[in-house]
Design an enzyme around this catalytic site. Structure first.
Site, PDB file in Angstrom:
ATOM      1  N   GLN A  79      -1.181   3.980   3.765  1.00  0.00           N
ATOM      2  CA  GLN A  79      -2.511   3.375   3.691  1.00  0.00           C
ATOM      3  C   GLN A  79      -2.920   3.077   2.249  1.00  0.00           C
ATOM      4  O   GLN A  79      -4.096   3.144   1.890  1.00  0.00           O
ATOM      5  CB  GLN A  79      -3.539   4.288   4.358  1.00  0.00           C
ATOM      6  CG  GLN A  79      -3.479   4.294   5.873  1.00  0.00           C
ATOM      7  CD  GLN A  79      -3.890   2.952   6.474  1.00  0.00           C
ATOM      8  OE1 GLN A  79      -4.655   2.192   5.891  1.00  0.00           O
ATOM      9  NE2 GLN A  79      -3.377   2.661   7.667  1.00  0.00           N
ATOM     10  N   SER A  80      -1.968   2.692   1.439  1.00  0.00           N
ATOM     11  CA  SER A  80      -2.222   2.467   0.014  1.00  0.00           C
ATOM     12  C   SER A  80      -3.196   1.312  -0.237  1.00  0.00           C
ATOM     13  O   SER A  80      -2.956   0.175   0.174  1.00  0.00           O
ATOM     14  CB  SER A  80      -0.894   2.164  -0.682  1.00  0.00           C
ATOM     15  OG  SER A  80      -1.101   1.678  -1.985  1.00  0.00           O
TER      16      SER A  80
END
Length: 326
Positions: A79-80
């Protein structure tokens, strides 16, 4: 790099963000906590959902262009926020984008595995290489670079979080922005507080201002994070324009990490709720939520005399990946 090269990189900046972002008083939260808290709204940088990483990309993407690359590759967790903004910057500037995303946060839901930032990565056309737990991320990076270059592409690798000296230049500029806005508001901050993960945001702030900077760790121990921030600051201090930062202390606090990177904590959830219900501002569960948990704790303990500037680093898309706790 030489001083001339650093100056050339700074001069070659590509504008992507909508700047300056606001510096606002958090009046209701301040009253609630009994401490003066202001917020630097880098969730409102505007580009690709907002957030802090675009400031770094304004300096990193010109490097990719100067290197003759046609593809950029970067690394992050599933989920960068950095990966999302890098992929969008690549789309804006005509590069291909490859994201090597490590599945390092265990026990999350299907929304984490497929939604949130990942949905936006897909929307801008990024190629995604997921790295399951236990697999070697560096090997995956090398494999993707080899594969793309065998296909005739030239790949420019941007480090995790955009966190090197070049990326940190974005937060040197942000520090100057905070100073100008504080002066215009008649504000003399005692400290700046930011979430600190890959360390580039904190390092840039330290290089850019004499206002004390506290990084609230979202993953690493005090020792590990201090070393990461110090490495970038020390590199910067080799150049005359940053020499004044040589004596500035590196301040970090790892007391709000909880069970690990990306893992929810009760303190983080309280901070998200307080800021949303008192200020109508959405923090994220991974970075700004844990940093604000630190601010709340310190305020209640009477450890925030004077004014505090809290840097909201963005990341709101990740909220939708935490459907089981929010």
């Amino acid at each position: 790099m030489t001083s001339n090269e650093i100056d050339a990189i700074a001069a070659g900046r590509i504008r992507l963000a909508q700047l300056p972002t606001p510096l606002e008083p958090m009046e209701r939260l301040s009253e609630h906590l009994g401490a003066e808290i202001w917020i630097k709204r880098d969730d409102l940088t505007g580009f690709a959902g907002g957030g802090n990483k675009v400031r770094k990309l304004e300096f990193l993407m010109p490097q990719a262009k100067a290197a003759g690359a046609d593809t950029v590759l970067t690394i992050g967790a599933l989920q960068s926020n950095h990966a999302r903004q890098t992929a969008a910057a690549a789309a804006r500037l005509g590069f291909g984008a490859v994201l090597v995303l490590a599945e390092v946060v265990e026990g999350r839901t299907e929304a984490y595995a497929h939604g949130g930032n990942l949905a936006l990565d897909r929307l801008v056309g990024a190629a995604i290489r997921r790295v399951p737990p236990g697999e070697d991320v560096e090997a995956a990076i090398a494999e993707m670079v080899e594969e793309r270059e065998a296909a005739g592409e030239k790949v420019f690798v941007i480090p995790v979080g955009g966190s090197n000296l070049v990326g940190a230049l974005g937060y040197v500029e942000a520090a100057k922005e905070i100073e100008r806005q504080a002066e215009a508001a008649g504000l003399s901050p005692e400290r700046i507080v930011t979430a600190s993960g890959s360390s580039g945001t904190q390092a840039g702030l330290v290089l850019g201002t004499a206002i004390p900077v506290l990084g609230i760790s979202v993953a690493a121990s005090n020792e590990e994070l201090t070393a990461k921030v110090k490495a970038i600051v020390d590199e910067g201090c080799r150049y005359p324009r940053f020499s004044a930062a040589a004596e500035r202390p590196i301040r970090v606090d790892d007391g709000f990490v909880g069970k690990g990177y990306g893992q929810p904590t009760e303190e983080m959830l309280e901070a998200l709720s307080l800021v949303a219900r008192l200020e109508g501002i959405f923090l994220d569960p991974v970075y700004s939520g844990k940093a604000m948990a630190g601010v709340v704790h310190m305020a209640r303990a009477g450890r925030l005399p004077g004014a505090t500037v809290f840097v909201h680093t963005g990341g709101m898309p990740a909220i939708f990946a935490y459907d089981d706790v929010i």
